[in-house]
Design an enzyme around this catalytic site. Structure first.
Site, mmCIF file in Angstrom:
data_model
loop_
_atom_site.group_PDB
_atom_site.id
_atom_site.type_symbol
_atom_site.label_atom_id
_atom_site.label_comp_id
_atom_site.label_asym_id
_atom_site.label_seq_id
_atom_site.Cartn_x
_atom_site.Cartn_y
_atom_site.Cartn_z
ATOM 1 N N TYR A 1 -7.151 2.729 -1.368
ATOM 2 C CA TYR A 1 -5.971 3.359 -1.976
ATOM 3 C C TYR A 1 -6.011 4.883 -1.849
ATOM 4 O O TYR A 1 -5.022 5.498 -1.419
ATOM 5 C CB TYR A 1 -5.840 2.925 -3.432
ATOM 6 C CG TYR A 1 -4.565 3.398 -4.084
ATOM 7 C CD1 TYR A 1 -3.326 2.970 -3.613
ATOM 8 C CD2 TYR A 1 -4.586 4.282 -5.160
ATOM 9 C CE1 TYR A 1 -2.157 3.401 -4.185
ATOM 10 C CE2 TYR A 1 -3.420 4.719 -5.749
ATOM 11 C CZ TYR A 1 -2.204 4.277 -5.265
ATOM 12 O OH TYR A 1 -1.051 4.723 -5.836
ATOM 13 N N GLU B 1 -0.998 9.455 3.849
ATOM 14 C CA GLU B 1 0.395 9.795 3.554
ATOM 15 C C GLU B 1 0.556 11.313 3.405
ATOM 16 O O GLU B 1 1.544 11.894 3.880
ATOM 17 C CB GLU B 1 0.854 9.094 2.279
ATOM 18 C CG GLU B 1 0.919 7.581 2.396
ATOM 19 C CD GLU B 1 1.151 6.905 1.056
ATOM 20 O OE1 GLU B 1 1.638 7.597 0.126
ATOM 21 O OE2 GLU B 1 0.852 5.709 0.918
#
Length: 358
Positions: free
Chosen positions: A282, A289
């Site tokens: 994660y 991103e």
């Protein structure tokens, strides 16, 4: 043989008449309702006067339905007749004088107030049963919907994961540069479907919190539709591969876990992976991103795409890179919120399992 009358005991409810005929080992039963609303009974059996043929007739106070239910046992004959209108009768027969062979059945006898209470209890029980059946149907539909949703998402992300993995082994680093063109359509589909993960908590279909789901879905869709989808200059960059690969790796374990939970099944290894794999993946996904956002900033400044017009006194326009820089800060805030949420889920899960073992 003498033609005799058996002892008959009666009781009533608002909708039914109950008759109990004291006749054991009854044979050749003939029970019928005549046109004048009169019940005719005849049978061979052992009654008060020994083995004989017994007969009686009863003309009811009010109309009854023609269907007659009866059951013969070794001791008696039980008869149930439904009233045309559900209401309490003052007496059983049309004639005011009670026949000598007829008496109240005190085993089943209720006063009108007691019968009303019994009727209300039956209505309540019926209502509860209807609610339970509706609830069961709702739960069935809910489980079916959630199972199919998780199955579709699992298949979608599995296709992306396998596609990227196979291309990586065959093409090596060259596969980084056309990831978007080979998997974007499926990723678009999966991420549009993922909007349901925000809707489901609002409808009470899942216990997952609304805000963690909204943060994850909204964050991914900004990257997919705004950063990658709207900028052709970003679509050939290696960062697309890393973002898509990290997303799909997480989801190929998350969705099967939820899918099996819908049918009450658990695989311990899958459960451990689902509650552990996000710990490294994660943050790496958010980092990938963030790299994509940073790489898009100069492109938005140069192309002026999605720029905000400013008032005439200020002149010019505000580049979309400015809100993206703010979004970059919020992205790491969302990482903290979701990481904390996932960590609590993991601790709650294994704390509950330890309690069950103890």
């Amino acid at each position: 043989m003498q033609l005799l009358t058996p002892h008959v005991y009666w009781a009533q409810r608002h909708g039914e008449i109950y008759l109990r005929v004291e006749l054991s080992d009854a044979k050749n039963l003939d029970i019928s309702l005549q046109e004048n609303n009169t019940l005719q009974f005849s049978a061979q059996g052992h009654g008060a006067k020994g083995e004989n043929e017994y007969r009686f007739s009863l003309e009811f106070l009010e109309p009854v339905k023609p269907e007659i239910c009866h059951k013969s046992t070794q001791r008696q004959v039980d008869i149930k007749i439904k009233k045309q209108q559900e209401r309490w009768w003052d007496r059983l027969t049309l004639q005011e004088k009670k026949p000598l062979f007829l008496a109240p059945d005190f085993d089943r006898w209720l006063d009108e107030s007691d019968a009303e209470m019994e009727l209300q209890a039956k209505v309540k029980v019926g209502t509860i049963l209807i609610i339970l059946s509706v609830s069961q149907a709702y739960l069935g539909l809910k489980k079916g919907y959630l199972f199919m949703y998780n199955l579709v998402q699992f298949l979608g992300f599995s296709w992306i994961f396998v596609n990227l993995t196979v291309r990586l082994f065959i093409l090596g680093q060259d596969s980084f540069y056309d990831t978007f063109h080979t998997t974007a359509d499926m990723m678009y589909f999966c991420q549009m479907m993922a909007v349901l993960e925000v809707v489901n908590p609002l409808l009470g279909l899942v216990k997952t919190g609304f805000f963690p789901a909204m943060i994850q879905v909204a964050g991914r869709n900004v990257i997919l539709f705004v950063i990658f989808g709207s900028l052709e200059e970003m679509q050939n960059r290696p960062v697309v591969f890393f973002v898509f690969y990290l997303w799909s790796t997480i989801e190929v374990f998350r969705y099967p876990f939820y899918m099996l939970a819908c049918i009450g099944t658990e695989w311990k290894l899958l459960t451990w992976i689902r509650y552990s794999i996000w710990i490294p993946l994660y943050p790496l996904g958010v980092l990938a991103e963030a790299v994509a956002v940073i790489q898009s900033l100069p492109i938005f400044d140069e192309t002026r795409r999605f720029s905000f017009p400013l008032p005439a006194v200020l002149g010019g326009s505000l580049s979309f890179s400015c809100p993206l820089q703010l979004y970059l800060v919020l992205m790491f805030l969302g990482l903290f919120i979701n990481f904390r949420h996932l960590y609590k889920q993991r601790m709650r899960r294994y704390r509950t399992k330890k309690r069950k073992v103890q």
